[in-house]
Design a protein around this motif. Structure first.
Motif, PDB file in Angstrom:
ATOM      1  N   ASP A 101      -7.754   4.973 -18.223  1.00  0.00           N
ATOM      2  CA  ASP A 101      -7.821   4.427 -16.900  1.00  0.00           C
ATOM      3  C   ASP A 101      -6.423   3.626 -16.823  1.00  0.00           C
ATOM      4  OD1 ASP A 101      -8.287   2.877 -19.007  1.00  0.00           O
ATOM      5  OD2 ASP A 101      -9.902   1.688 -18.374  1.00  0.00           O
ATOM      6  N   ILE A 102      -6.024   2.851 -17.757  1.00  0.00           N
ATOM      7  CA  ILE A 102      -4.730   2.171 -17.450  1.00  0.00           C
ATOM      8  C   ILE A 102      -3.561   3.260 -17.160  1.00  0.00           C
ATOM      9  CG2 ILE A 102      -3.101   0.816 -18.431  1.00  0.00           C
ATOM     10  CD1 ILE A 102      -5.385  -0.329 -20.385  1.00  0.00           C
ATOM     11  N   ALA A 103      -3.577   4.380 -17.829  1.00  0.00           N
ATOM     12  CA  ALA A 103      -2.476   5.229 -17.603  1.00  0.00           C
ATOM     13  C   ALA A 103      -2.626   5.957 -16.333  1.00  0.00           C
ATOM     14  CB  ALA A 103      -2.534   6.250 -18.675  1.00  0.00           C
ATOM     15  N   VAL A 104      -3.677   6.134 -15.977  1.00  0.00           N
ATOM     16  CA  VAL A 104      -3.785   6.878 -14.538  1.00  0.00           C
ATOM     17  C   VAL A 104      -3.500   5.732 -13.588  1.00  0.00           C
ATOM     18  CG1 VAL A 104      -5.350   7.442 -12.743  1.00  0.00           C
ATOM     19  CG2 VAL A 104      -5.579   8.394 -15.220  1.00  0.00           C
ATOM     20  N   TYR A 105      -3.946   4.588 -13.838  1.00  0.00           N
ATOM     21  CA  TYR A 105      -3.433   3.608 -12.629  1.00  0.00           C
ATOM     22  C   TYR A 105      -1.932   3.174 -12.697  1.00  0.00           C
ATOM     23  CZ  TYR A 105      -3.123  -1.191 -10.372  1.00  0.00           C
ATOM     24  OH  TYR A 105      -2.457  -2.022  -9.791  1.00  0.00           O
ATOM     25  N   ASP A 106      -1.324   3.132 -13.890  1.00  0.00           N
ATOM     26  CA  ASP A 106       0.235   2.853 -13.889  1.00  0.00           C
ATOM     27  C   ASP A 106       1.013   4.144 -13.295  1.00  0.00           C
ATOM     28  OD1 ASP A 106      -0.080   0.303 -14.667  1.00  0.00           O
ATOM     29  OD2 ASP A 106       0.022   0.701 -17.010  1.00  0.00           O
ATOM     30  N   LEU A 107       0.341   5.321 -13.480  1.00  0.00           N
ATOM     31  CA  LEU A 107       1.194   6.420 -12.878  1.00  0.00           C
ATOM     32  C   LEU A 107       1.080   6.470 -11.351  1.00  0.00           C
ATOM     33  CD1 LEU A 107       0.188   9.295 -15.441  1.00  0.00           C
ATOM     34  CD2 LEU A 107       2.751   8.566 -14.653  1.00  0.00           C
ATOM     35  N   VAL A 108      -0.056   5.940 -10.967  1.00  0.00           N
ATOM     36  CA  VAL A 108      -0.208   5.951  -9.361  1.00  0.00           C
ATOM     37  C   VAL A 108       0.493   4.827  -8.892  1.00  0.00           C
ATOM     38  CG1 VAL A 108      -1.825   5.579  -7.506  1.00  0.00           C
ATOM     39  CG2 VAL A 108      -2.580   7.074  -9.485  1.00  0.00           C
ATOM     40  N   GLU A 109       0.714   3.777  -9.816  1.00  0.00           N
ATOM     41  CA  GLU A 109       1.501   2.744  -9.173  1.00  0.00           C
ATOM     42  C   GLU A 109       3.038   3.109  -9.249  1.00  0.00           C
ATOM     43  OE1 GLU A 109       1.607  -2.110 -10.061  1.00  0.00           O
ATOM     44  OE2 GLU A 109       1.960  -0.670 -11.954  1.00  0.00           O
ATOM     45  N   ALA A 110       3.334   3.986 -10.034  1.00  0.00           N
ATOM     46  CA  ALA A 110       4.749   4.370 -10.127  1.00  0.00           C
ATOM     47  C   ALA A 110       5.046   5.360  -9.256  1.00  0.00           C
ATOM     48  CB  ALA A 110       5.176   4.886 -11.432  1.00  0.00           C
ATOM     49  N   LEU A 111       4.253   5.945  -8.208  1.00  0.00           N
ATOM     50  CA  LEU A 111       4.333   6.893  -7.186  1.00  0.00           C
ATOM     51  C   LEU A 111       5.069   6.416  -5.916  1.00  0.00           C
ATOM     52  CD1 LEU A 111       3.810   9.709  -5.996  1.00  0.00           C
ATOM     53  CD2 LEU A 111       1.681   8.695  -5.493  1.00  0.00           C
ATOM     54  N   VAL A 112       6.218   6.986  -5.879  1.00  0.00           N
ATOM     55  CA  VAL A 112       6.945   6.793  -4.264  1.00  0.00           C
ATOM     56  C   VAL A 112       7.486   8.135  -4.073  1.00  0.00           C
ATOM     57  CG1 VAL A 112       7.531   4.250  -4.932  1.00  0.00           C
ATOM     58  CG2 VAL A 112       9.154   6.307  -5.741  1.00  0.00           C
ATOM     59  N   GLU A 113       8.077   8.075  -2.878  1.00  0.00           N
ATOM     60  CA  GLU A 113       8.663   9.289  -2.088  1.00  0.00           C
ATOM     61  C   GLU A 113       9.732   9.518  -2.952  1.00  0.00           C
ATOM     62  OE1 GLU A 113       7.343  11.743  -0.624  1.00  0.00           O
ATOM     63  OE2 GLU A 113       5.353  10.686  -0.411  1.00  0.00           O
ATOM     64  N   GLY A 114      10.453  10.605  -3.337  1.00  0.00           N
ATOM     65  CA  GLY A 114      11.844  11.035  -3.791  1.00  0.00           C
ATOM     66  C   GLY A 114      12.151  11.994  -4.394  1.00  0.00           C
TER      67      GLY A 114
ATOM     68  N   MET B 258      -2.289  17.059  -0.924  1.00  0.00           N
ATOM     69  CA  MET B 258      -2.198  15.649  -1.456  1.00  0.00           C
ATOM     70  C   MET B 258      -0.979  15.154  -2.168  1.00  0.00           C
ATOM     71  SD  MET B 258      -5.965  15.442  -3.295  1.00  0.00           S
ATOM     72  CE  MET B 258      -7.482  15.013  -2.018  1.00  0.00           C
ATOM     73  N   ASP B 259      -0.572  13.758  -2.449  1.00  0.00           N
ATOM     74  CA  ASP B 259       0.442  13.719  -3.203  1.00  0.00           C
ATOM     75  C   ASP B 259       0.521  13.953  -4.474  1.00  0.00           C
ATOM     76  OD1 ASP B 259       2.328  11.846  -1.286  1.00  0.00           O
ATOM     77  OD2 ASP B 259       0.334  11.330  -0.938  1.00  0.00           O
ATOM     78  N   LEU B 260      -0.734  13.964  -5.213  1.00  0.00           N
ATOM     79  CA  LEU B 260      -0.702  14.275  -6.627  1.00  0.00           C
ATOM     80  C   LEU B 260      -2.213  14.911  -6.791  1.00  0.00           C
ATOM     81  CD1 LEU B 260       0.258  14.343  -9.396  1.00  0.00           C
ATOM     82  CD2 LEU B 260      -0.718  11.986  -9.711  1.00  0.00           C
ATOM     83  N   ILE B 261      -2.298  15.772  -7.483  1.00  0.00           N
ATOM     84  CA  ILE B 261      -3.489  16.498  -8.102  1.00  0.00           C
ATOM     85  C   ILE B 261      -3.700  16.426  -9.660  1.00  0.00           C
ATOM     86  CG2 ILE B 261      -5.257  18.449  -8.240  1.00  0.00           C
ATOM     87  CD1 ILE B 261      -3.984  19.416  -5.589  1.00  0.00           C
TER      88      ILE B 261
ATOM     89  N   ASN C  51      -8.482   0.190  -4.919  1.00  0.00           N
ATOM     90  CA  ASN C  51      -8.909  -1.294  -4.671  1.00  0.00           C
ATOM     91  C   ASN C  51      -7.620  -2.085  -4.638  1.00  0.00           C
ATOM     92  OD1 ASN C  51     -11.526  -0.540  -4.480  1.00  0.00           O
ATOM     93  ND2 ASN C  51     -11.893  -1.302  -6.598  1.00  0.00           N
ATOM     94  N   GLU C  52      -6.568  -1.928  -5.417  1.00  0.00           N
ATOM     95  CA  GLU C  52      -5.767  -2.802  -5.509  1.00  0.00           C
ATOM     96  C   GLU C  52      -4.290  -2.177  -4.708  1.00  0.00           C
ATOM     97  OE1 GLU C  52      -4.605  -4.041  -9.455  1.00  0.00           O
ATOM     98  OE2 GLU C  52      -6.725  -4.528  -9.911  1.00  0.00           O
ATOM     99  N   LEU C  53      -4.028  -0.933  -4.840  1.00  0.00           N
ATOM    100  CA  LEU C  53      -2.974  -0.482  -4.072  1.00  0.00           C
ATOM    101  C   LEU C  53      -2.973   0.384  -2.782  1.00  0.00           C
ATOM    102  CD1 LEU C  53      -1.419   1.497  -7.365  1.00  0.00           C
ATOM    103  CD2 LEU C  53      -0.963  -0.922  -6.643  1.00  0.00           C
ATOM    104  N   GLY C  54      -4.292   0.609  -2.405  1.00  0.00           N
ATOM    105  CA  GLY C  54      -4.625   1.106  -0.946  1.00  0.00           C
ATOM    106  C   GLY C  54      -4.545   2.627  -1.102  1.00  0.00           C
ATOM    107  N   ILE C  55      -4.408   3.203  -2.326  1.00  0.00           N
ATOM    108  CA  ILE C  55      -4.519   4.765  -2.295  1.00  0.00           C
ATOM    109  C   ILE C  55      -5.896   5.277  -1.939  1.00  0.00           C
ATOM    110  CG2 ILE C  55      -2.538   4.863  -3.864  1.00  0.00           C
ATOM    111  CD1 ILE C  55      -5.922   6.009  -4.896  1.00  0.00           C
ATOM    112  N   ARG C  56      -5.763   6.462  -1.527  1.00  0.00           N
ATOM    113  CA  ARG C  56      -7.105   7.496  -1.186  1.00  0.00           C
ATOM    114  C   ARG C  56      -7.237   8.446  -2.184  1.00  0.00           C
ATOM    115  NH1 ARG C  56      -6.829  10.304   2.874  1.00  0.00           N
ATOM    116  NH2 ARG C  56      -4.502   9.967   3.538  1.00  0.00           N
TER     117      ARG C  56
ATOM    118  N   SER D 107       0.842  -1.201  -0.094  1.00  0.00           N
ATOM    119  CA  SER D 107       0.049   0.055  -0.031  1.00  0.00           C
ATOM    120  C   SER D 107       1.087   1.347   0.093  1.00  0.00           C
ATOM    121  CB  SER D 107      -0.776  -0.071   1.224  1.00  0.00           C
ATOM    122  OG  SER D 107      -1.471   1.545   1.270  1.00  0.00           O
ATOM    123  N   PHE D 108       0.817   2.128  -0.968  1.00  0.00           N
ATOM    124  CA  PHE D 108       1.551   3.156  -0.980  1.00  0.00           C
ATOM    125  C   PHE D 108       1.199   4.302  -0.058  1.00  0.00           C
ATOM    126  CE2 PHE D 108       2.203   1.800  -5.511  1.00  0.00           C
ATOM    127  CZ  PHE D 108       3.632   1.575  -5.498  1.00  0.00           C
ATOM    128  N   GLU D 109      -0.001   4.272   0.675  1.00  0.00           N
ATOM    129  CA  GLU D 109      -0.657   5.034   1.021  1.00  0.00           C
ATOM    130  C   GLU D 109      -0.525   6.554   0.739  1.00  0.00           C
ATOM    131  OE1 GLU D 109       1.227   4.654   5.061  1.00  0.00           O
ATOM    132  OE2 GLU D 109       0.240   2.759   5.309  1.00  0.00           O
TER     133      GLU D 109
END
Length: 331
Positions: free
Chosen positions: A262-275, A91-94, A63-68, A31-33
């Motif tokens: 939908d796929i593009a948004v999901y994959d960008l969120v999946e790629a989100l980490v701190e740094g 927020m982390d991203l708008i 549902n899959e990554l635990g983001i809000r 979960s990226f939280e």
């Protein structure tokens, strides 16, 4: 300071995008939280295409990554107000969806330099705004090929929402594809000046049908829905846009130009980490699976026609066909 780190390189992101299918969810244990906000484009939820697709991508990420995530709609055009509401939540991203929100998003981004933003369907030079655009003209080329091969009158129509660069890409690709399939095809084009007027879409469709058009391609939101329904009422074919709109008019919609938002948004969120604070500009076409053509229904293409359609797609991806993203207007 809340700045996104995109640890995946662009090539890895493209690999993710190309391989990801919504009907085959990825197993996730992390979960990226993260917290994501999105301002939807003018027509809001329920458009059956652009907004609904982006929302679906965020729902899947939740549902899959635990983001809000939180979202706003701005039917009155009060984009800046709604973006500020999201920015106040740290927020982390708008995400700003659609070119119409660009001016407001850039203003809010400049006022909140520690907040990260993503503009979908537009390109920005603001330091804390990433950009994602789609090569709509590439998949629209394929729609044009299908339209020309399907037409019996030799006349097809295009209906744009606003007279804007992003909509010109749809028209340019559609026109090029139709002429590729049939150099003698005639294309009628009209611009509604409105994405939210289904009745106007019906009127424009009727006018084109009266000019002998027997295949319509609207890139016009709810206005386009009106055009598609009129096509069905009049017994002619149409193409959907952004999502697979076959279920809007099952007796009319032959295929759709699909943006895999939908796929593009999901994959960008999946790629989100701190740094790091690296800004990225994504441009997604057929090769990246950012756009595609929905299943062809309602009409049987000949073996030769199917081969021509498949060959056109391969040549666009290989670069043998360069699809124009703007029409040359005037002499």
């Amino acid at each position: 300071m809340k700045i996104l780190s995109w640890a995946l390189s662009m090539s890895l992101f493209v690999t993710l995008l190309s391989g990801c299918q919504l009907d085959q969810p990825k197993a996730q244990s992390t979960s990226f939280e993260a917290t994501i906000g999105i301002l939807l484009s003018d027509t809001g939820l329920g458009d059956g295409s652009f907004n609904d697709a982006a929302f679906k991508g965020l729902e899947r990420a939740r549902n899959e990554l635990g983001i809000r995530f939180d979202y706003r709609e701005a039917p009155d055009g009060n984009y800046e107000e709604k973006l500020n509401e999201l920015a106040a939540q740290d927020m982390d991203l708008i995400i700003g969806l659609g070119y119409s929100v660009q001016e407001a998003l850039e203003k809010v981004a400049e006022e909140n330099p520690e907040q990260s933003f993503l503009l979908i369907d537009g390109s920005s030079d603001v330091a804390n705004v990433m950009s994602m655009t789609f090569k709509e003209h590439e998949a629209s080329f394929l729609v044009g090929v299908v339209a020309a091969m399907t037409s019996k009158t030799g006349v097809i129509g295009f209906i744009g929402g606003m007279d804007a660069e992003v909509i010109h890409r749809f028209e340019a690709g559609y026109t090029a594809g139709a002429l590729y399939a049939d150099p003698d095809i005639k294309i009628i084009a009209d611009y509604a000046g409105d994405f939210g007027d289904a009745k106007l879409g019906e009127t424009l469709a009727s006018e084109q049908i009266n000019k002998n058009a027997d295949f319509l391609y609207p890139a016009a939101g709810y206005t386009g829905i009106g055009a598609i329904l009129k096509a069905q009422e009049e017994g002619i074919f149409a193409a959907g846009v952004d999502g697979d709109q076959f279920y809007v008019a099952e007796k009319a919609v032959v295929t759709s130009m699909m943006k895999n938002v939908d796929i593009a948004v999901y994959d960008l969120v999946e790629a989100l980490v701190e740094g790091s604070d690296e800004k990225t500009d994504y441009k997604l076409g057929l090769a990246e699976n950012g756009v595609t053509l929905a299943e062809v229904r309602l009409t049987e293409l000949t073996v030769t026609q199917q081969a021509k359609l498949i060959d056109a797609r391969k040549k666009i991806i290989s670069g043998d066909i360069i699809v124009p993203d703007q029409l040359k207007r005037g002499n």
